[in-house]
Design an enzyme around this catalytic site. Structure first.
Site, PDB file in Angstrom:
ATOM      1  N   ILE A  29      33.120  20.643 -18.306  1.00 49.20           N
ATOM      2  CA  ILE A  29      33.488  20.226 -19.669  1.00 49.20           C
ATOM      3  C   ILE A  29      34.894  19.616 -19.733  1.00 49.20           C
ATOM      4  O   ILE A  29      35.723  19.886 -18.868  1.00 49.20           O
ATOM      5  CB  ILE A  29      33.364  21.407 -20.664  1.00 49.20           C
ATOM      6  CG1 ILE A  29      34.197  22.616 -20.213  1.00 49.20           C
ATOM      7  CG2 ILE A  29      31.901  21.797 -20.824  1.00 49.20           C
ATOM      8  CD1 ILE A  29      34.227  23.744 -21.229  1.00 49.20           C
ATOM      9  N   LYS A  36      32.863  25.029 -15.418  1.00 48.11           N
ATOM     10  CA  LYS A  36      34.213  24.613 -14.995  1.00 48.11           C
ATOM     11  C   LYS A  36      34.912  23.965 -16.175  1.00 48.11           C
ATOM     12  O   LYS A  36      34.577  22.865 -16.580  1.00 48.11           O
ATOM     13  CB  LYS A  36      34.115  23.621 -13.836  1.00 48.11           C
ATOM     14  CG  LYS A  36      35.250  23.675 -12.881  1.00 48.11           C
ATOM     15  CD  LYS A  36      36.494  22.864 -13.075  1.00 48.11           C
ATOM     16  CE  LYS A  36      36.577  21.447 -13.441  1.00 48.11           C
ATOM     17  NZ  LYS A  36      37.924  21.162 -14.030  1.00 48.11           N
ATOM     18  N   GLU A  56      27.096  13.532 -20.985  1.00 48.27           N
ATOM     19  CA  GLU A  56      27.643  13.149 -22.293  1.00 48.27           C
ATOM     20  C   GLU A  56      28.967  12.476 -22.003  1.00 48.27           C
ATOM     21  O   GLU A  56      29.915  13.135 -21.600  1.00 48.27           O
ATOM     22  CB  GLU A  56      27.891  14.396 -23.166  1.00 48.27           C
ATOM     23  CG  GLU A  56      26.683  15.263 -23.405  1.00 48.27           C
ATOM     24  CD  GLU A  56      25.817  14.758 -24.543  1.00 48.27           C
ATOM     25  OE1 GLU A  56      26.159  13.727 -25.164  1.00 48.27           O
ATOM     26  OE2 GLU A  56      24.782  15.394 -24.796  1.00 48.27           O
ATOM     27  N   CYS A 110      34.961  11.866 -28.453  1.00 55.65           N
ATOM     28  CA  CYS A 110      34.126  10.842 -27.823  1.00 55.65           C
ATOM     29  C   CYS A 110      33.429   9.981 -28.875  1.00 55.65           C
ATOM     30  O   CYS A 110      33.175   8.806 -28.656  1.00 55.65           O
ATOM     31  CB  CYS A 110      33.104  11.505 -26.932  1.00 55.65           C
ATOM     32  SG  CYS A 110      32.321  12.891 -27.750  1.00 55.65           S
ATOM     33  N   GLU A 159      37.539   2.482 -24.338  1.00 54.76           N
ATOM     34  CA  GLU A 159      37.806   3.749 -25.011  1.00 54.76           C
ATOM     35  C   GLU A 159      39.263   4.152 -24.796  1.00 54.76           C
ATOM     36  O   GLU A 159      39.723   4.259 -23.666  1.00 54.76           O
ATOM     37  CB  GLU A 159      36.889   4.841 -24.450  1.00 54.76           C
ATOM     38  CG  GLU A 159      37.025   6.139 -25.193  1.00 54.76           C
ATOM     39  CD  GLU A 159      36.186   7.255 -24.592  1.00 54.76           C
ATOM     40  OE1 GLU A 159      36.208   7.413 -23.366  1.00 54.76           O
ATOM     41  OE2 GLU A 159      35.515   7.960 -25.356  1.00 54.76           O
TER      42      GLU A 159
HETATM   43  P1  NAP Z   1      36.967  13.642 -17.084  1.00 56.32           P
HETATM   44  O1  NAP Z   1      38.188  13.251 -16.369  1.00 56.32           O
HETATM   45  O2  NAP Z   1      35.704  12.972 -16.733  1.00 56.32           O
HETATM   46  O3  NAP Z   1      36.836  15.207 -16.898  1.00 56.32           O
HETATM   47  C1  NAP Z   1      35.784  15.976 -17.415  1.00 56.32           C
HETATM   48  C2  NAP Z   1      35.602  17.202 -16.553  1.00 56.32           C
HETATM   49  O4  NAP Z   1      35.165  16.816 -15.251  1.00 56.32           O
HETATM   50  C3  NAP Z   1      36.874  17.999 -16.337  1.00 56.32           C
HETATM   51  O5  NAP Z   1      36.558  19.363 -16.255  1.00 56.32           O
HETATM   52  C4  NAP Z   1      37.338  17.467 -14.989  1.00 56.32           C
HETATM   53  O6  NAP Z   1      38.239  18.313 -14.334  1.00 56.32           O
HETATM   54  C5  NAP Z   1      36.030  17.320 -14.260  1.00 56.32           C
HETATM   55  N1  NAP Z   1      36.047  16.390 -13.135  1.00 56.32           N
HETATM   56  C6  NAP Z   1      36.979  15.462 -12.794  1.00 56.32           C
HETATM   57  N2  NAP Z   1      36.588  14.795 -11.684  1.00 56.32           N
HETATM   58  C7  NAP Z   1      35.395  15.308 -11.315  1.00 56.32           C
HETATM   59  C8  NAP Z   1      34.472  15.032 -10.253  1.00 56.32           C
HETATM   60  N3  NAP Z   1      34.704  14.076  -9.362  1.00 56.32           N
HETATM   61  N4  NAP Z   1      33.325  15.740 -10.189  1.00 56.32           N
HETATM   62  C9  NAP Z   1      33.049  16.685 -11.110  1.00 56.32           C
HETATM   63  N5  NAP Z   1      33.883  17.000 -12.117  1.00 56.32           N
HETATM   64  C10 NAP Z   1      35.037  16.317 -12.225  1.00 56.32           C
HETATM   65  O7  NAP Z   1      37.099  13.468 -18.640  1.00 56.32           O
HETATM   66  P2  NAP Z   1      38.309  13.930 -19.537  1.00 56.32           P
HETATM   67  O8  NAP Z   1      39.400  12.972 -19.354  1.00 56.32           O
HETATM   68  O9  NAP Z   1      38.597  15.360 -19.337  1.00 56.32           O
HETATM   69  O10 NAP Z   1      37.666  13.821 -20.991  1.00 56.32           O
HETATM   70  C11 NAP Z   1      37.695  12.656 -21.722  1.00 56.32           C
HETATM   71  C12 NAP Z   1      36.384  11.900 -21.632  1.00 56.32           C
HETATM   72  O11 NAP Z   1      35.292  12.737 -21.990  1.00 56.32           O
HETATM   73  C13 NAP Z   1      36.308  10.743 -22.570  1.00 56.32           C
HETATM   74  O12 NAP Z   1      35.822   9.602 -21.910  1.00 56.32           O
HETATM   75  C14 NAP Z   1      35.331  11.185 -23.644  1.00 56.32           C
HETATM   76  O13 NAP Z   1      34.695  10.189 -24.318  1.00 56.32           O
HETATM   77  C15 NAP Z   1      34.428  12.067 -22.910  1.00 56.32           C
HETATM   78  N6  NAP Z   1      33.792  13.045 -23.797  1.00 56.32           N
HETATM   79  C16 NAP Z   1      32.472  12.868 -24.125  1.00 56.32           C
HETATM   80  C17 NAP Z   1      31.825  13.749 -24.977  1.00 56.32           C
HETATM   81  C18 NAP Z   1      30.386  13.581 -25.339  1.00 56.32           C
HETATM   82  O14 NAP Z   1      29.786  14.511 -25.856  1.00 56.32           O
HETATM   83  N7  NAP Z   1      29.775  12.454 -25.089  1.00 56.32           N
HETATM   84  C19 NAP Z   1      32.532  14.846 -25.483  1.00 56.32           C
HETATM   85  C20 NAP Z   1      33.866  14.998 -25.134  1.00 56.32           C
HETATM   86  C21 NAP Z   1      34.486  14.092 -24.274  1.00 56.32           C
HETATM   87  P3  NAP Z   1      39.813  18.105 -14.604  1.00 56.32           P
HETATM   88  O15 NAP Z   1      40.049  18.471 -16.007  1.00 56.32           O
HETATM   89  O16 NAP Z   1      40.465  19.048 -13.703  1.00 56.32           O
HETATM   90  O17 NAP Z   1      40.116  16.680 -14.299  1.00 56.32           O
END
Ligand code: NAP
Ligand code: MG
Length: 497
Positions: A176, A202, A276, A310, A407
């Site tokens: 998440i 996680k 998502e 998001c 975004e």
């Molecule tokens: P992110 O960098 O993709 O991180 C999301 C989660 O994935 C975090 O727990 C992250 O850990 C982990 N992660 C990072 N690299 C990974 C890998 N290679 N394999 C597996 N997991 C990995 O996203 P974010 O910056 O935290 O969140 C912002 C994004 O989420 C935006 O693009 C937003 O639009 C999207 N979002 C979408 C929704 C929806 O319902 N559609 C809801 C909320 C957010 P770390 O935190 O340690 O990097």
């Protein structure tokens, strides 16, 4: 002009100046009742355990930049222990338990979240930077509501899928993001458990604390050991979880970039996946809309939770006839927004979640100016310490601008105008994303026309950013696939025969 009218105008002007200069006295929420340990461990097999590497990382408050706690840095070994615990609990206890019994645990978790709501809200605002009004009124009550809602389904799965044999999938890996830490944990854990699966979650690196509080709640609710496991850490722990052969299903919420990495990693493995991802929602204002309400909807759509949403309404489309008045009202309303301490009950816009995110947003502010859009920010002050960003609108934005296509995930709105319904549908759909949209009009027929043609998972009509556990949520195109919430939210967690 009569003297009477003149004096009326002068009084109105004075009132406006007075209200603009109005300063609310600080009203900070007390933090006395929020217990944050100096150090947190992983939650594996019902107990808190040290990380195998012995390493920890700091989680800070983005509004004060102070360290709140140290949290276990998960690696492959920790993930392996968590997946094994989840498998064991799945085979020996959880999949065999009658749905009515599983439901009782979920109800218990929901009730404890309600009992500890104040503490959870305060910690959410401290760790993530969101205004206490939102964590108190949105995040925490909705997290409890999701557990209540899916508790109700646990013993009714045969009614959810009539004439089918329903069985759980197995061990679910759930990853998440940082924008709704507790709520996203609830969105993922509640349906998984209701359907008889066990979980390894996680949380995001910058916001692990409420997930760890949830671990305490789960322990206090007496859930059998291993049914829910929480491993903290960075992207490496997330990747280890995705790649673990003992995982049957992956539920990921986060960026489109990481979503693509996950899809590549699971290709050919037979693991079930739901993603998502990001969004770039269009908020569309027609001439026949209730303009004052629409302006509130624009404010809520993009400045709610600092635009870390998001489904944020980050592209505004205003019909030409009302564009001038909408923009004037929007600017006036922006002048009244309070940016600052997330724990203050008056705050509208809290802290940006991390320094990296603030740098990304500031980069986009520069890109918008360089692309030729007109930037407007209110005159409000922002705290000297912490990561803060003034609410921003870009006028005269155009379809090809990066601030319209990409975004930003911050309080930044790109404004465009339109003339006809066809034109706005085409413009609104012209994006790689398709998560949500909003439409403001007095005409029901226009709403139906638009919602049927918008390529977006959720379309709000005369409102924005409203969530309910009974309503499915999810995207089209690069916003991902699979639905969370409602009856649809059960599907990713069951096998049907
Ligand atoms: P992110 O960098 O993709 O991180 C999301 C989660 O994935 C975090 O727990 C992250 O850990 C982990 N992660 C990072 N690299 C990974 C890998 N290679 N394999 C597996 N997991 C990995 O996203 P974010 O910056 O935290 O969140 C912002 C994004 O989420 C935006 O693009 C937003 O639009 C999207 N979002 C979408 C929704 C929806 O319902 N559609 C809801 C909320 C957010 P770390 O935190 O340690 O990097
Ligand atoms: Mg933090």
């Amino acid at each position: 002009m009569s003297t009477k009218t003149k004096s009326k105008e002068a009084a109105a002007k004075a009132a406006l100046e007075f209200s603009n200069g109005w300063e609310y006295a600080p009203a900070p929420e007390s933090t006395d009742h929020a217990r944050i340990e100096p150090r947190y461990q992983h939650f594996i097999n019902g107990v808190f355990v040290k990380p195998s590497s012995g390493k920890y990382f700091a989680t800070i408050s983005p509004s004060t930049e102070k360290v709140l706690s140290e949290v276990a840095l998960g690696d492959e070994k920790d993930v392996d222990a968590a997946v094994k615990a989840a498998r064991n609990a799945y085979e020996k206890v959880w999949k065999k338990m009658p749905g009515s019994e599983r439901g009782k645990y979920l109800y218990r978790i929901a009730r404890i979240i309600q009992e500890r709501a104040r503490e959870l809200a305060v910690i959410e605002s401290m760790d993530g930077g969101k205004p206490i009004r939102e964590s108190r009124d949105v995040d925490v009550p909705l997290a409890a509501a999701h557990f209540f809602y899916y508790a109700g389904w646990a013993d009714k799965l045969e009614y959810a899928f009539p004439n089918r044999t329903v069985s759980p999938v197995g061990v679910a890996a759930q990853i998440i993001p940082w924008n709704f830490p507790l709520l996203m944990a609830a969105w993922k854990i509640a349906p998984a458990l209701a359907c008889g699966n066990t979980v390894v979650l996680k949380p995001a690196e910058t916001t692990p604390l409420t997930a760890l509080k949830l671990a305490e709640i789960i322990r206090d609710a007496g859930l059998p050991p291993g049914v829910v496991n929480i491993v903290t850490g960075d992207g490496k722990a997330g990747a280890a979880l995705v790649n673990h052969p003992g995982v049957d299903k992956i539920a990921f919420t986060g960026s489109t970039e990481v979503g693509k990495i996950i899809q590549r990693a699971v290709a050919g493995t037979g693991k079930k996946v739901t993603l998502e991802l990001g969004g770039k929602a269009a908020n569309i204002i027609f001439e026949d809309a209730a303009i004052d309400q629409a302006v509130e909807g624009i404010i809520n759509g993009i400045f709610f939770n600092q635009g870390h949403v998001c489904c944020a309404g980050s592209r505004l489309f205003v019909q030409e006839g009302v564009a001038a008045s909408v923009i004037r009202k929007l600017k006036d309303r922006m002048e009244t927004l309070i940016v600052g301490d997330p724990l203050d009950k008056n705050t509208d816009i809290g802290a940006i979640n991390s320094k990296e995110q603030l740098m990304k947003i500031n980069e986009y502010l520069k890109i918008g100016v360089d692309e030729g859009a007109t930037i407007h920010q209110p005159s409000c002050s922002i705290p000297a310490k912490g990561f803060f960003c003034r609410p921003t609108i870009f006028l005269e934005a155009s379809q090809s601008h990066r601030i319209v296509q990409e975004e930003i995930f911050g309080p930044v709105l790109a404004v465009q105008t339109f003339r006809t319904v066809e034109e706005v549908i085409e413009k609104a759909n012209n994006t790689p994303y398709g998560l949500s949209a909003g439409v403001w009009t007095d005409k029901g027929s226009k709403i139906f026309n638009l919602t049927s043609k918008m390529r977006a998972g959720v379309v709000w009509a005369n409102t924005f950013n409203k969530f309910d556990p009974t309503s499915p949520f999810g995207g089209y195109k690069e916003s991902g696939f699979g639905r969370e919430g409602g009856l649809h939210g059960l599907l990713p967690y069951v096998n049907l025969k």
